[in-house]
Design an enzyme around this catalytic site. Sequence first.
Site, PDB file in Angstrom:
ATOM      1  N   ASP A 102      36.465  38.573  36.982  1.00 49.29           N
ATOM      2  CA  ASP A 102      36.269  39.884  37.618  1.00 49.29           C
ATOM      3  C   ASP A 102      36.779  39.806  39.052  1.00 49.29           C
ATOM      4  O   ASP A 102      36.100  40.178  40.005  1.00 49.29           O
ATOM      5  CB  ASP A 102      34.787  40.265  37.586  1.00 49.29           C
ATOM      6  CG  ASP A 102      34.549  41.731  37.954  1.00 49.29           C
ATOM      7  OD1 ASP A 102      35.516  42.511  37.982  1.00 49.29           O
ATOM      8  OD2 ASP A 102      33.387  42.091  38.212  1.00 49.29           O
ATOM      9  N   GLU A 112      23.763  28.787  46.872  1.00 50.27           N
ATOM     10  CA  GLU A 112      24.200  28.350  48.194  1.00 50.27           C
ATOM     11  C   GLU A 112      24.562  29.560  49.052  1.00 50.27           C
ATOM     12  O   GLU A 112      25.266  30.473  48.593  1.00 50.27           O
ATOM     13  CB  GLU A 112      25.420  27.440  48.026  1.00 50.27           C
ATOM     14  CG  GLU A 112      26.106  27.022  49.290  1.00 50.27           C
ATOM     15  CD  GLU A 112      27.428  26.325  49.008  1.00 50.27           C
ATOM     16  OE1 GLU A 112      28.006  25.787  49.975  1.00 50.27           O
ATOM     17  OE2 GLU A 112      27.883  26.305  47.850  1.00 50.27           O
TER      18      GLU A 112
END
Length: 256
Positions: free
Chosen positions: A160, A59
């Site tokens: 992360d 997306e």
Amino acid sequence: MRLSDGGQQWFVKLNQASRLDMLEAEAEGLKELADAQAIRVPRPLCTGQADGQSYIAMEYISLGGSGSNAVAGEQLPELHRHQAEAFGWKRDNTIGSTHQPNGWSADWVDFWRWHWLGFQLEEAARKGLGSNIQRLGERLLDSFSVLMDHDPVPSLLHGDLWGGNLGYDDQGNPVIYDPATYYGDREAEIAMTELFGGFGGAFYDAYNSTWPLDPGYATRKTFYNLYHILNHANMFGGGYVGQAQRMMEGLLGELG
């Protein structure tokens, strides 16, 4: 790279053909995070290979909007409340460009000691980063249980989450991307957010108002961030090697 059919838009990330597995793991991580419906994540569409390259299509979200870090601090605990029965994940993935082993473990200390920190120390030895790193690392692994005096639940983590992986859409909603997804101690996620500049006081105040961190976090923060600094040392060398050594010396100094 942004693609459009005149109506919908997608963002396509490219890599070497040999890195398809890495992008497949990223796609599965994005889906896991998106399914939690806690904080906005670009939904993956597909992965594959074409013209000698691997790709992931997802997306397209227009970033660059102005948003509140306090909102991100309120939404992140909701992601962390999605939990598994063990630590790890259904597949290995990568942290940066480094392999990240995620085999399931019922014990958080064992998972962090052998799957992650031990793995980074093996990488450091393989790359010849110096005997001091190995000597301090062995002492740290032996003292692990004392320094990790903590009993967390296996929370769904981005894995992360630093400043480069948090943005805001046109409506000001926080968006996280480029994950290294796994289930672990939520404090490891918060520690990572503090490693390269932090997200500002409003973020941490909002997080702690929603789900306060446990006593002893300050020591565990250094422990958790050592993993990332060792990873940077293994990838880039330079000053990260000395930084990792100083972090290990500081942690061992906590034992007196």
